[in-house]
Scaffold this motif. Structure first.
Motif, PDB file in Angstrom:
ATOM      1  N   CYS A 190       0.846  -1.195   0.000  1.00 31.09           N
ATOM      2  CA  CYS A 190       0.000   0.000   0.000  1.00 31.09           C
ATOM      3  C   CYS A 190       0.885   1.249   0.000  1.00 31.09           C
ATOM      4  N   PRO A 191       0.559   2.276  -0.812  1.00 26.47           N
ATOM      5  CA  PRO A 191       1.381   3.496  -0.844  1.00 26.47           C
ATOM      6  C   PRO A 191       1.446   4.178   0.519  1.00 26.47           C
ATOM      7  N   VAL A 192       2.578   4.783   0.796  1.00 28.26           N
ATOM      8  CA  VAL A 192       2.786   5.568   2.011  1.00 28.26           C
ATOM      9  C   VAL A 192       2.867   7.036   1.611  1.00 28.26           C
ATOM     10  N   TYR A 193       2.109   7.879   2.293  1.00 27.85           N
ATOM     11  CA  TYR A 193       2.081   9.304   1.979  1.00 27.85           C
ATOM     12  C   TYR A 193       2.769  10.100   3.084  1.00 27.85           C
ATOM     13  N   LEU A 194       3.521  11.095   2.663  1.00 29.34           N
ATOM     14  CA  LEU A 194       4.197  11.997   3.594  1.00 29.34           C
ATOM     15  C   LEU A 194       3.636  13.396   3.406  1.00 29.34           C
ATOM     16  N   GLU A 195       3.118  13.958   4.471  1.00 27.88           N
ATOM     17  CA  GLU A 195       2.646  15.346   4.453  1.00 27.88           C
ATOM     18  C   GLU A 195       3.505  16.149   5.428  1.00 27.88           C
ATOM     19  N   ARG A 196       4.210  17.126   4.924  1.00 32.17           N
ATOM     20  CA  ARG A 196       5.001  18.003   5.795  1.00 32.17           C
ATOM     21  C   ARG A 196       4.120  19.161   6.256  1.00 32.17           C
ATOM     22  N   PHE A 197       4.202  19.471   7.533  1.00 30.62           N
ATOM     23  CA  PHE A 197       3.372  20.518   8.090  1.00 30.62           C
ATOM     24  C   PHE A 197       3.951  21.897   7.787  1.00 30.62           C
ATOM     25  N   THR A 198       3.143  22.735   7.189  1.00 27.68           N
ATOM     26  CA  THR A 198       3.475  24.141   6.989  1.00 27.68           C
ATOM     27  C   THR A 198       2.219  24.940   7.295  1.00 27.68           C
ATOM     28  N   LYS A 199       2.368  26.215   7.435  1.00 29.31           N
ATOM     29  CA  LYS A 199       1.200  27.055   7.667  1.00 29.31           C
ATOM     30  C   LYS A 199       0.222  26.930   6.508  1.00 29.31           C
ATOM     31  N   LEU A 200       0.777  26.854   5.276  1.00 28.19           N
ATOM     32  CA  LEU A 200      -0.071  26.726   4.098  1.00 28.19           C
ATOM     33  C   LEU A 200      -0.813  25.391   4.104  1.00 28.19           C
ATOM     34  N   SER A 201      -0.097  24.298   4.400  1.00 29.49           N
ATOM     35  CA  SER A 201      -0.743  22.988   4.355  1.00 29.49           C
ATOM     36  C   SER A 201      -1.806  22.848   5.437  1.00 29.49           C
ATOM     37  N   MET A 202      -1.560  23.437   6.611  1.00 32.13           N
ATOM     38  CA  MET A 202      -2.551  23.343   7.681  1.00 32.13           C
ATOM     39  C   MET A 202      -3.814  24.145   7.345  1.00 32.13           C
ATOM     40  N   ASN A 203      -3.642  25.308   6.761  1.00 32.74           N
ATOM     41  CA  ASN A 203      -4.805  26.089   6.351  1.00 32.74           C
ATOM     42  C   ASN A 203      -5.540  25.421   5.199  1.00 32.74           C
ATOM     43  N   ALA A 204      -4.770  24.789   4.302  1.00 34.43           N
ATOM     44  CA  ALA A 204      -5.395  24.116   3.165  1.00 34.43           C
ATOM     45  C   ALA A 204      -6.258  22.948   3.619  1.00 34.43           C
ATOM     46  N   ARG A 205      -5.887  22.323   4.727  1.00 34.36           N
ATOM     47  CA  ARG A 205      -6.666  21.188   5.222  1.00 34.36           C
ATOM     48  C   ARG A 205      -8.083  21.586   5.619  1.00 34.36           C
ATOM     49  N   LYS A 206      -8.303  22.865   5.819  1.00 31.85           N
ATOM     50  CA  LYS A 206      -9.649  23.316   6.148  1.00 31.85           C
ATOM     51  C   LYS A 206     -10.577  23.232   4.930  1.00 31.85           C
ATOM     52  N   SER A 207      -9.986  23.106   3.759  1.00 30.83           N
ATOM     53  CA  SER A 207     -10.763  23.024   2.527  1.00 30.83           C
ATOM     54  C   SER A 207     -11.257  21.599   2.311  1.00 30.83           C
ATOM     55  N   TYR A 208     -12.533  21.448   2.001  1.00 31.53           N
ATOM     56  CA  TYR A 208     -13.107  20.126   1.746  1.00 31.53           C
ATOM     57  C   TYR A 208     -12.414  19.470   0.570  1.00 31.53           C
ATOM     58  N   THR A 209     -12.125  20.235  -0.476  1.00 26.73           N
ATOM     59  CA  THR A 209     -11.478  19.681  -1.674  1.00 26.73           C
ATOM     60  C   THR A 209     -10.119  19.094  -1.332  1.00 26.73           C
ATOM     61  N   VAL A 210      -9.337  19.813  -0.547  1.00 27.83           N
ATOM     62  CA  VAL A 210      -8.005  19.340  -0.181  1.00 27.83           C
ATOM     63  C   VAL A 210      -8.100  18.117   0.725  1.00 27.83           C
ATOM     64  N   ARG A 211      -9.020  18.134   1.672  1.00 35.13           N
ATOM     65  CA  ARG A 211      -9.157  17.012   2.598  1.00 35.13           C
ATOM     66  C   ARG A 211      -9.494  15.708   1.888  1.00 35.13           C
ATOM     67  N   ASN A 212     -10.091  15.798   0.731  1.00 38.58           N
ATOM     68  CA  ASN A 212     -10.522  14.613   0.007  1.00 38.58           C
ATOM     69  C   ASN A 212      -9.662  14.299  -1.215  1.00 38.58           C
ATOM     70  N   SER A 213      -8.467  14.879  -1.274  1.00 37.36           N
ATOM     71  CA  SER A 213      -7.562  14.616  -2.390  1.00 37.36           C
ATOM     72  C   SER A 213      -6.161  14.349  -1.865  1.00 37.36           C
ATOM     73  N   ASN A 214      -5.690  13.099  -2.010  1.00 35.68           N
ATOM     74  CA  ASN A 214      -4.327  12.777  -1.597  1.00 35.68           C
ATOM     75  C   ASN A 214      -3.308  13.585  -2.397  1.00 35.68           C
ATOM     76  N   LEU A 215      -3.608  13.822  -3.675  1.00 34.35           N
ATOM     77  CA  LEU A 215      -2.685  14.562  -4.528  1.00 34.35           C
ATOM     78  C   LEU A 215      -2.510  15.991  -4.030  1.00 34.35           C
ATOM     79  N   LEU A 216      -3.623  16.654  -3.725  1.00 36.19           N
ATOM     80  CA  LEU A 216      -3.533  18.034  -3.257  1.00 36.19           C
ATOM     81  C   LEU A 216      -2.856  18.104  -1.888  1.00 36.19           C
ATOM     82  N   GLN A 217      -3.100  17.117  -1.036  1.00 39.88           N
ATOM     83  CA  GLN A 217      -2.425  17.101   0.262  1.00 39.88           C
ATOM     84  C   GLN A 217      -0.923  16.939   0.072  1.00 39.88           C
ATOM     85  N   TRP A 218      -0.539  16.081  -0.882  1.00 37.38           N
ATOM     86  CA  TRP A 218       0.883  15.861  -1.139  1.00 37.38           C
ATOM     87  C   TRP A 218       1.547  17.134  -1.663  1.00 37.38           C
ATOM     88  N   LEU A 219       0.831  17.850  -2.552  1.00 35.29           N
ATOM     89  CA  LEU A 219       1.378  19.090  -3.093  1.00 35.29           C
ATOM     90  C   LEU A 219       1.528  20.134  -2.002  1.00 35.29           C
TER      91      LEU A 219
END
Length: 301
Positions: A272-301
């Motif tokens: 199974c793929p392993v995903y790495l998400e690095r915490f940044t102010k941008l990534s934490m704010n982006a997680r508030k978005s429904y679109t981002v929360r439901n897209s592994n690709l956008l979370q990775w970016l």
């Protein structure tokens, strides 16, 4: 390595399906308390059928015995194997009693043989990748882990009708009686303890939430089918592990550090793929978005 198998029920077919991936393993033969089941497996996979446990254990060519018997038979069959001076790999759970488990460990040490038990997913590509990422500090200092083991509302999926390749029924009554915690939590505890060491304290809650899951007689009938535990590791890491057979399928593994998070969708698929998400102010704010929360690709970016 020459292997003998005791127990030819439902799970035997699962094990046999992986045999082609390990050409270095030689299966000498099988046996079962039910001669008809042993005969079916023997013919299906082209293996020798031993007439009894004693005959299989007396074969000097067998190095290790795989114990695939029913849960209530695990302890005694494993004891017989160890007494015969052979290595053991047992289907989970090793025993249903802690003191019996300790006695088996002591017996294996006395006999100079190895005692092991399913599951072995700590050795999977997925778990090894997560472990290396932890060692390499990719998420910083690990602070907490969320491990999910919700295995679907199986009582709504007609488990009474499930059959293996060889026609063996899934032992749903034994599964209900043992409970989802004993049956499933090991899938997460193995990799958690391998990575983070021993647990000092456990805070847990469990409950029998599905009294209507079957009309079949169960003993005991009220084994918990939901549990949640918080594990305080000696290393300082905290983990929360949830088990149930009443909630939709969720096997996620998430390792959360002070700089990021590692996640995988399931322990069950060993690649199974392993995903790495690095915490940044941008990534934490982006997680508030429904679109981002439901897209592994956008979370990775």
């Amino acid at each position: 390595m020459n292997i003998g198998i005791i127990g030819c029920g439902y799970v035997c077919d699962t094990y046999m399906s992986t045999w082609p991936q390990h050409p270095n393993l030689v299966i000498r033969g099988v046996t079962d308390i039910d001669p008809a089941r042993a005969e079916i497996i023997s013919k299906l996979y082209g293996l020798r059928r031993y007439a009894s446990n004693e005959e299989l254990l007396a074969d000097p060519e067998i190095d290790i015995v795989v114990n695939l018997t029913s849960i209530e038979s695990h302890t005694e069959v494993t004891r017989q194997i160890l007494q015969a001076g052979k290595h053991v790999y047992s289907e989970k759970p090793l025993t249903m009693d802690f003191e019996q488990g300790k006695a088996l460990v002591d017996l294996a040490r006395e006999k100079g043989v190895l005692l092991s038990c399913a599951p072995c997913n700590t050795l999977s590509d997925t778990t090894q990748t997560m472990w290396r990422a932890v060692r390499d500090g990719l998420v910083g200092d690990v602070r907490m882990i969320y491990a999910e083991m919700d295995d679907n509302p199986i009582y709504l999926m007609s488990p009474e009708e499930w059959r293996s390749r060889s026609g063996a029924p899934w032992p749903y009554q034994h599964e209900y009686e043992a409970g989802c915690t004993i049956e499933h939590v090991g899938y997460h505890l193995t990799w958690l303890c391998a990575m983070f060491g021993p647990v000092e304290t456990v805070t847990a809650f469990s409950k029998w939430t599905l009294p209507d899951k079957t009309d079949a007689p169960l003993n005991p009938k009220d084994t918990p089918d939901f549990s949640v535990a918080c594990l305080d590791f000696k290393s300082g890491v905290t983990a929360r592990v949830t088990c149930s057979i009443g909630a939709p399928w969720d096997h996620r593994m998430r390792i959360i550090g002070n700089q990021g998070m590692l996640s995988a969708d399931t322990y069950r698929h060993y690649q199974c793929p392993v995903y790495l998400e690095r915490f940044t102010k941008l990534s934490m704010n982006a997680r508030k978005s429904y679109t981002v929360r439901n897209s592994n690709l956008l979370q990775w970016l």
